[in-house]
Design an enzyme around this catalytic site. Structure first.
Site, PDB file in Angstrom:
ATOM      1  N   LYS A 145       0.817  -1.212   0.000  1.00  0.00           N
ATOM      2  CA  LYS A 145       0.000   0.000   0.000  1.00  0.00           C
ATOM      3  C   LYS A 145       0.854   1.267   0.000  1.00  0.00           C
ATOM      4  O   LYS A 145       0.590   2.184  -0.767  1.00  0.00           O
ATOM      5  CB  LYS A 145      -0.943  -0.002   1.208  1.00  0.00           C
ATOM      6  CG  LYS A 145      -1.960  -1.114   1.208  1.00  0.00           C
ATOM      7  CD  LYS A 145      -2.850  -1.069   2.432  1.00  0.00           C
ATOM      8  CE  LYS A 145      -2.122  -1.224   3.751  1.00  0.00           C
ATOM      9  NZ  LYS A 145      -1.542  -2.547   3.998  1.00  0.00           N
TER      10      LYS A 145
ATOM     11  N   ARG B  42      -9.504   1.151   9.081  1.00  0.00           N
ATOM     12  CA  ARG B  42      -9.205  -0.243   9.410  1.00  0.00           C
ATOM     13  C   ARG B  42     -10.337  -0.932  10.148  1.00  0.00           C
ATOM     14  O   ARG B  42     -10.247  -2.118  10.425  1.00  0.00           O
ATOM     15  CB  ARG B  42      -7.933  -0.329  10.245  1.00  0.00           C
ATOM     16  CG  ARG B  42      -6.708   0.034   9.451  1.00  0.00           C
ATOM     17  CD  ARG B  42      -5.461  -0.266  10.205  1.00  0.00           C
ATOM     18  NE  ARG B  42      -4.303   0.060   9.387  1.00  0.00           N
ATOM     19  CZ  ARG B  42      -3.067  -0.194   9.726  1.00  0.00           C
ATOM     20  NH1 ARG B  42      -2.824  -0.792  10.875  1.00  0.00           N
ATOM     21  NH2 ARG B  42      -2.082   0.129   8.937  1.00  0.00           N
TER      22      ARG B  42
ATOM     23  N   ARG C 128      11.411  -6.350   4.779  1.00  0.00           N
ATOM     24  CA  ARG C 128      11.344  -4.934   5.143  1.00  0.00           C
ATOM     25  C   ARG C 128      11.884  -4.721   6.553  1.00  0.00           C
ATOM     26  O   ARG C 128      12.532  -3.715   6.833  1.00  0.00           O
ATOM     27  CB  ARG C 128       9.902  -4.430   5.028  1.00  0.00           C
ATOM     28  CG  ARG C 128       9.758  -2.938   5.273  1.00  0.00           C
ATOM     29  CD  ARG C 128       8.372  -2.448   4.979  1.00  0.00           C
ATOM     30  NE  ARG C 128       7.437  -2.803   6.034  1.00  0.00           N
ATOM     31  CZ  ARG C 128       6.132  -2.554   6.011  1.00  0.00           C
ATOM     32  NH1 ARG C 128       5.608  -1.959   4.964  1.00  0.00           N
ATOM     33  NH2 ARG C 128       5.370  -2.902   7.012  1.00  0.00           N
TER      34      ARG C 128
ATOM     35  N   ARG D  75      11.739  -1.228  12.044  1.00  0.00           N
ATOM     36  CA  ARG D  75      10.431  -1.363  12.688  1.00  0.00           C
ATOM     37  C   ARG D  75      10.344  -2.707  13.403  1.00  0.00           C
ATOM     38  O   ARG D  75      10.491  -3.757  12.789  1.00  0.00           O
ATOM     39  CB  ARG D  75       9.311  -1.245  11.651  1.00  0.00           C
ATOM     40  CG  ARG D  75       9.156   0.147  11.106  1.00  0.00           C
ATOM     41  CD  ARG D  75       8.099   0.247  10.041  1.00  0.00           C
ATOM     42  NE  ARG D  75       6.837  -0.356  10.442  1.00  0.00           N
ATOM     43  CZ  ARG D  75       5.762  -0.406   9.678  1.00  0.00           C
ATOM     44  NH1 ARG D  75       5.786   0.113   8.468  1.00  0.00           N
ATOM     45  NH2 ARG D  75       4.661  -0.975  10.101  1.00  0.00           N
TER      46      ARG D  75
ATOM     47  N   ARG E 292      -0.441  -9.553  13.101  1.00  0.00           N
ATOM     48  CA  ARG E 292      -0.945  -8.406  12.336  1.00  0.00           C
ATOM     49  C   ARG E 292      -1.809  -8.872  11.173  1.00  0.00           C
ATOM     50  O   ARG E 292      -2.856  -8.270  10.890  1.00  0.00           O
ATOM     51  CB  ARG E 292       0.223  -7.562  11.824  1.00  0.00           C
ATOM     52  CG  ARG E 292       0.925  -6.789  12.912  1.00  0.00           C
ATOM     53  CD  ARG E 292       2.216  -6.148  12.426  1.00  0.00           C
ATOM     54  NE  ARG E 292       1.987  -5.207  11.350  1.00  0.00           N
ATOM     55  CZ  ARG E 292       2.902  -4.863  10.453  1.00  0.00           C
ATOM     56  NH1 ARG E 292       4.105  -5.397  10.483  1.00  0.00           N
ATOM     57  NH2 ARG E 292       2.616  -3.994   9.512  1.00  0.00           N
TER      58      ARG E 292
END
Length: 191
Positions: free
Chosen positions: A14, A89, A128, A134, A146
């Site tokens: 996204k 969300r 990532r 992160r 998640r």
């Protein structure tokens, strides 16, 4: 103004695609992740509240998210539209977003969902996590949580916009350029 929600599970692409849409169409890109990170980095009250949920791989409560994003929508004055990345969300957030836009005589024109298999998502997020710093991308258990939260709590937002005839599904697997072309085909029909 054309307002689009770019939707999909964590790792669907996204953020990458929203930036391309922003640049191609002169849209305001509103990323909840970026807004959250800004507020967390600057240790705002809302940012500290959001951080405690993000670190556990959970959704930030609706009231916190909506308060952070309400001011962002006002920055679209000189844009051709807004691309919402990571918001809404929940059904409550979708309703709140609809209400906010209605107050400005605007609406959501489409929810465009990037569809990607779970194993590809996990691989993308782990990769990532190696460079992003992160914590939520570095731990496979948090990643899986998640993704599960997305299916149980977030995916219902698609039904909200499907019932309004605004759902568009796009294959989110392939090169960045191929996915961009698929998204552009949808957006070109909307503007």
């Amino acid at each position: 103004m054309t307002n689009i929600i770019l939707f999909g599970p964590p790792g669907a692409g996204k953020g990458t695609q929203a930036e391309r849409i922003r640049d191609n169409y002169n849209f305001l890109h509103i990323s909840t992740g970026d807004v959250f990170r800004y507020n967390i980095k600057n240790e705002t009250e809302l940012g500290q509240r959001a951080k405690s949920f993000i670190d556990r791989g959970e959704l930030v409560p609706d009231d916190v998210t909506i308060k952070m994003l309400a001011g962002e929508i006002e920055k679209a004055d000189d844009k051709n539209g807004i691309i919402f990345d990571g918001f809404p969300r929940t059904k409550a957030q979708a309703d709140a977003l609809d209400d906010l836009l209605n107050e400005q005589n605007e609406k959501i024109d489409a929810l465009v969902s990037l569809n990607v298999d779970d194993e590809i998502l996990i691989g993308r997020l782990k990769e990532r996590g190696k460079t992003s710093g992160r914590k939520d991308d570095a731990d496979e258990n948090v990643i899986k949580n998640r993704i599960q939260v997305y299916y149980t709590e977030t995916e219902i937002v698609k039904d909200h916009y499907k019932q309004q005839g605004k759902l568009h599904q796009v294959d989110g697997v392939g090169s960045v350029q191929d996915i961009t072309k698929r998204l552009n085909n949808v957006i070109d029909q909307l503007i």
